[in-house]
Design an enzyme around this catalytic site. Structure first.
Site, PDB file in Angstrom:
ATOM      1  N   LEU A 115     -54.031  64.530  44.983  1.00 28.99           N
ATOM      2  CA  LEU A 115     -52.687  64.715  44.432  1.00 28.99           C
ATOM      3  C   LEU A 115     -52.778  65.459  43.097  1.00 28.99           C
ATOM      4  O   LEU A 115     -53.515  65.053  42.207  1.00 28.99           O
ATOM      5  CB  LEU A 115     -51.984  63.373  44.232  1.00 28.99           C
ATOM      6  CG  LEU A 115     -51.767  62.516  45.490  1.00 28.99           C
ATOM      7  CD1 LEU A 115     -50.818  61.357  45.174  1.00 28.99           C
ATOM      8  CD2 LEU A 115     -51.239  63.333  46.653  1.00 28.99           C
ATOM      9  N   ARG A 126     -47.126  66.113  29.055  1.00 31.82           N
ATOM     10  CA  ARG A 126     -47.721  65.699  27.783  1.00 31.82           C
ATOM     11  C   ARG A 126     -48.922  66.540  27.348  1.00 31.82           C
ATOM     12  O   ARG A 126     -49.390  66.432  26.233  1.00 31.82           O
ATOM     13  CB  ARG A 126     -48.095  64.209  27.847  1.00 31.82           C
ATOM     14  CG  ARG A 126     -46.889  63.318  27.597  1.00 31.82           C
ATOM     15  CD  ARG A 126     -47.240  61.861  27.663  1.00 31.82           C
ATOM     16  NE  ARG A 126     -47.360  61.397  29.042  1.00 31.82           N
ATOM     17  CZ  ARG A 126     -47.954  60.263  29.399  1.00 31.82           C
ATOM     18  NH1 ARG A 126     -48.513  59.493  28.493  1.00 31.82           N
ATOM     19  NH2 ARG A 126     -47.990  59.898  30.671  1.00 31.82           N
ATOM     20  N   GLN A 166     -45.613  70.397  47.202  1.00 34.91           N
ATOM     21  CA  GLN A 166     -44.593  69.349  47.066  1.00 34.91           C
ATOM     22  C   GLN A 166     -43.551  69.917  46.111  1.00 34.91           C
ATOM     23  O   GLN A 166     -43.773  69.956  44.900  1.00 34.91           O
ATOM     24  CB  GLN A 166     -45.220  68.065  46.500  1.00 34.91           C
ATOM     25  CG  GLN A 166     -44.238  66.908  46.468  1.00 34.91           C
ATOM     26  CD  GLN A 166     -44.712  65.736  45.623  1.00 34.91           C
ATOM     27  OE1 GLN A 166     -45.571  65.883  44.758  1.00 34.91           O
ATOM     28  NE2 GLN A 166     -44.136  64.568  45.862  1.00 34.91           N
ATOM     29  N   GLY A 204     -42.394  61.111  44.091  1.00 37.27           N
ATOM     30  CA  GLY A 204     -43.224  59.906  44.089  1.00 37.27           C
ATOM     31  C   GLY A 204     -44.521  60.091  44.854  1.00 37.27           C
ATOM     32  O   GLY A 204     -44.675  61.046  45.617  1.00 37.27           O
ATOM     33  N   ASN A 237     -53.905  48.698  39.795  1.00 32.64           N
ATOM     34  CA  ASN A 237     -54.130  49.678  40.858  1.00 32.64           C
ATOM     35  C   ASN A 237     -54.633  50.984  40.231  1.00 32.64           C
ATOM     36  O   ASN A 237     -53.994  51.529  39.341  1.00 32.64           O
ATOM     37  CB  ASN A 237     -52.788  49.919  41.569  1.00 32.64           C
ATOM     38  CG  ASN A 237     -52.854  51.071  42.550  1.00 32.64           C
ATOM     39  OD1 ASN A 237     -53.892  51.302  43.170  1.00 32.64           O
ATOM     40  ND2 ASN A 237     -51.747  51.776  42.688  1.00 32.64           N
ATOM     41  N   TYR A 249     -75.836 104.969  22.978  1.00 30.69           N
ATOM     42  CA  TYR A 249     -74.478 105.344  23.370  1.00 30.69           C
ATOM     43  C   TYR A 249     -74.091 106.639  22.679  1.00 30.69           C
ATOM     44  O   TYR A 249     -74.149 106.742  21.452  1.00 30.69           O
ATOM     45  CB  TYR A 249     -73.541 104.212  22.954  1.00 30.69           C
ATOM     46  CG  TYR A 249     -72.103 104.364  23.372  1.00 30.69           C
ATOM     47  CD1 TYR A 249     -71.772 104.620  24.703  1.00 30.69           C
ATOM     48  CD2 TYR A 249     -71.087 104.233  22.448  1.00 30.69           C
ATOM     49  CE1 TYR A 249     -70.448 104.738  25.083  1.00 30.69           C
ATOM     50  CE2 TYR A 249     -69.748 104.338  22.827  1.00 30.69           C
ATOM     51  CZ  TYR A 249     -69.435 104.592  24.146  1.00 30.69           C
ATOM     52  OH  TYR A 249     -68.125 104.700  24.531  1.00 30.69           O
TER      53      TYR A 249
HETATM   54  C1  UD1 Z   1     -49.548  55.343  39.837  1.00 33.47           C
HETATM   55  C2  UD1 Z   1     -49.450  54.116  40.727  1.00 33.47           C
HETATM   56  C3  UD1 Z   1     -49.822  52.882  39.894  1.00 33.47           C
HETATM   57  C4  UD1 Z   1     -51.198  53.048  39.324  1.00 33.47           C
HETATM   58  C5  UD1 Z   1     -51.307  54.342  38.536  1.00 33.47           C
HETATM   59  C6  UD1 Z   1     -52.725  54.607  38.129  1.00 33.47           C
HETATM   60  C7  UD1 Z   1     -47.674  54.584  42.310  1.00 33.47           C
HETATM   61  C8  UD1 Z   1     -46.265  54.342  42.650  1.00 33.47           C
HETATM   62  N1  UD1 Z   1     -48.104  53.999  41.201  1.00 33.47           N
HETATM   63  O1  UD1 Z   1     -48.565  55.183  38.820  1.00 33.47           O
HETATM   64  O2  UD1 Z   1     -49.784  51.732  40.710  1.00 33.47           O
HETATM   65  O3  UD1 Z   1     -51.510  51.936  38.489  1.00 33.47           O
HETATM   66  O4  UD1 Z   1     -50.859  55.463  39.320  1.00 33.47           O
HETATM   67  O5  UD1 Z   1     -52.769  55.708  37.273  1.00 33.47           O
HETATM   68  O6  UD1 Z   1     -48.372  55.244  43.049  1.00 33.47           O
HETATM   69  N2  UD1 Z   1     -48.023  62.760  41.797  1.00 33.47           N
HETATM   70  C9  UD1 Z   1     -47.691  63.815  42.639  1.00 33.47           C
HETATM   71  N3  UD1 Z   1     -46.427  63.885  43.126  1.00 33.47           N
HETATM   72  C10 UD1 Z   1     -45.476  62.980  42.836  1.00 33.47           C
HETATM   73  C11 UD1 Z   1     -45.828  61.914  41.976  1.00 33.47           C
HETATM   74  C12 UD1 Z   1     -47.106  61.831  41.475  1.00 33.47           C
HETATM   75  O7  UD1 Z   1     -48.523  64.665  42.923  1.00 33.47           O
HETATM   76  O8  UD1 Z   1     -44.356  63.107  43.332  1.00 33.47           O
HETATM   77  C13 UD1 Z   1     -49.388  62.694  41.268  1.00 33.47           C
HETATM   78  C14 UD1 Z   1     -49.415  62.931  39.763  1.00 33.47           C
HETATM   79  O9  UD1 Z   1     -49.729  64.264  39.489  1.00 33.47           O
HETATM   80  C15 UD1 Z   1     -50.516  62.014  39.298  1.00 33.47           C
HETATM   81  C16 UD1 Z   1     -50.546  60.899  40.336  1.00 33.47           C
HETATM   82  O10 UD1 Z   1     -49.868  61.383  41.452  1.00 33.47           O
HETATM   83  O11 UD1 Z   1     -51.758  62.649  39.345  1.00 33.47           O
HETATM   84  C17 UD1 Z   1     -49.970  59.602  39.828  1.00 33.47           C
HETATM   85  O12 UD1 Z   1     -48.608  59.805  39.567  1.00 33.47           O
HETATM   86  P1  UD1 Z   1     -47.868  59.102  38.384  1.00 33.47           P
HETATM   87  O13 UD1 Z   1     -46.456  59.445  38.439  1.00 33.47           O
HETATM   88  O14 UD1 Z   1     -48.592  59.349  37.117  1.00 33.47           O
HETATM   89  O15 UD1 Z   1     -48.026  57.576  38.806  1.00 33.47           O
HETATM   90  P2  UD1 Z   1     -48.054  56.354  37.844  1.00 33.47           P
HETATM   91  O16 UD1 Z   1     -46.660  56.038  37.466  1.00 33.47           O
HETATM   92  O17 UD1 Z   1     -49.035  56.535  36.784  1.00 33.47           O
END
Ligand code: UD1
Ligand code: CA
Length: 456
Positions: A8, A15, A73, A78, A167, A385
């Protein structure tokens, strides 16, 4: 079961405050996403799927050498939605392993252990205990210690927020089952997102097991959201690399003051002083000594050579027992043969310096082929040169080039020939002769220095 990996990488990375997609920011000289890709290759994945959103063109360009499938995506709805962009492309009976482009230090061994726990439709989950679990999804277990759900921080009760097991986001499950579950996940939660973590409760509901394992260190599962976190992981990675080469018998003056941005292979009993930077593939032979503050890229340095402080070496081959620097600049295409010496403020480029030959001070040697046992006097310049083209200088074995000589290429200096200091050599010389091109020294008696005119 064969394995497929989904990485992903669609998050915006706001940030980082960067024009570059987050996962392209480098760690130890390599984009974060490439570290994750490399681990996937080590796992011998059947297929590697990258889910991207922002900066897709930049990302694909930087990762053009990846053997991966790209899935866009368009909107970040999510983690479940993100996985869903790729998972239908995976064969039902492959294991789908979910990794993150911004979690670069994950270890292959940890993932191998994780994947082993997938059987049937059981889910393998990587979790970790944190002193401060704020922000993370919490692992909820029943009275028997079985994992029954993951609750996101924003959705968690006070009681659940007290749970320190979190997690990491990394999990593995049979792709066919994953797809069935993803279709059942909604977005009725605090963030209005499709949570991949809802998979856990569904699996438990379906009577499948959730097997949790842990990484060796928490750094393995740390994500990068800003440059402060990136710099922190960079130090962790550098420390690991430093310890790995010390374990091979290499001495480091200070393991916290070396940066390896690529692959460094070092023989035993080599010594590396503080503040050296290594880029690309660098090979250093046993017993070599690298002085403080050197920057060395894509080069080979053979055994017992001594690179003195603050030398910069790029795309060069340095044979054994060679001395370089301090303050030398060794540019691409340089080959310094055994027992040769390049001293301070000497620049070489596309040049072979033969066995036992020396250029000890203040010279430019470009596009030249220098034989054995040649002495290059201080301030010698190869004028390679002409303003349009580059030309070659050949200096044969045993030649002695006096200080402050200009060799106007193309030109050849004969074997054992001596060039008098301050000469400008424009034509080939014979072997075994003394060549002088400067004007003869004359004395003019009674000559007066000019004097300042008096103001009226
Ligand atoms: C997620 C987990 C959480 C975990 C944490 C660890 C979920 C719902 N929650 O939360 O349980 O403790 O990671 O860091 O999965 N991303 C996409 N597309 C999206 C959303 C996210 O590619 O639509 C990717 C982001 O780039 C990132 C990763 O997924 O690399 C995690 O996404 P993020 O939104 O940071 O999840 P957290 O809220 O941190
Ligand atoms: Ca996150």
């Amino acid at each position: 079961m064969p394995l497929s990996v989904i990485i992903l990488a669609a998050g915006q990375g706001t940030r980082m405050k960067s024009r570059l997609p987050k996962v392209l920011h480098k760690l130890a000289g390599k984009p974060m996403v490439e570290h994750v890709y490399d681990r996937s290759r080590e796992l011998k994945a059947d297929s590697i799927h990258i889910v991207y959103g922002h900066g897709g063109d930049l990302l694909k360009q930087a990762c053009a050498h990846f053997d991966a499938e790209w899935h866009e995506q368009e909107q970040q709805l999510g983690t479940a939605h993100a996985v869903q962009q790729a998972s239908p492309a995976i064969r039902d009976d492959n294991i789908a392993l979910i990794l993150y482009g911004d979690v670069p230090l994950i270890e292959t061994a940890t993932l191998q252990q994780l994947v082993q726990n997938v059987s049937g439709d059981d889910v393998a989950l990587l979790t970790v205990e944190l002193d401060d679990p704020t922000g993370y999804g919490r692992i909820v277990r029943d009275d028997d210690g079985n994992v029954i759900a993951i609750v996101e921080h924003k959705d968690a009760s006070e009681e659940q927020r007290a749970i320190c097991e979190i997690n990491t986001g990394i999990l593995a499950v049979r792709a066919g089952y994953l797809n069935r579950c993803l279709a059942r996940i909604g977005n009725d939660n605090a963030q209005g997102e499709y949570y991949l973590t809802d998979l856990i409760a569904l699996a438990v509901q379906d009577g499948n097991r959730v097997v949790a394992t842990h990484p060796q260190t928490t750094a393995e599962v740390e994500g990068v959201n800003d440059r402060i976190q990136l710099a922190r992981l960079e130090r962790v990675k550098q420390r690991q690399q430093a310890e790995a080469i010390m374990a091979e018998g290499v001495s480091l003056a200070d393991p916290s003051r070396i940066d390896i941005r690529g692959e460094l292979n070092v023989g035993n009993d080599a010594f590396i002083d503080v503040d050296c930077v290594f880029e690309g593939e660098v090979n250093i032979g046993p017993g070599a000594h690298i002085g403080a503050g050197c920057v060395i890229s894509n080069s080979t340095i053979a055994c017992d050579s001594h690179i003195k402080p603050h030398s910069v070496i790029e795309n060069a081959i340095i044979d054994k027992n060679v001395e370089v620097g301090p303050f030398a600049r060794i540019r691409p295409g340089t080959h310094l043969c055994e027992n040769s010496k390049v001293g301070n403020f000497v620049e070489t480029k596309n040049t072979v310096l033969g066995k036992g030959s020396k250029a000890s001070h203040l010279s430019y040697l470009g596009d030249s082929e220098i034989g054995a046992e040649v002495n290059i006097g201080a301030g010698t310049i190869t004028c390679n040169y002409d303003g349009a083209n580059k030309h070659k200088t050949v200096i044969k074995d045993g030649a002695f080039i006096g200080s402050d000589t200009q060799l106007v290429a193309p030109v050849t200096v004969g074997k054992n020939t001596t060039i008098g200091a301050g000469s400008t050599i424009t034509r080939d010389t014979e072997d075994e002769v003394l060549v002088l091109s400067r004007s003869k020294q004359t004395s003019i008696r009674g000559w007066k220095r000019p004097v300042k005119k008096k103001r009226e």
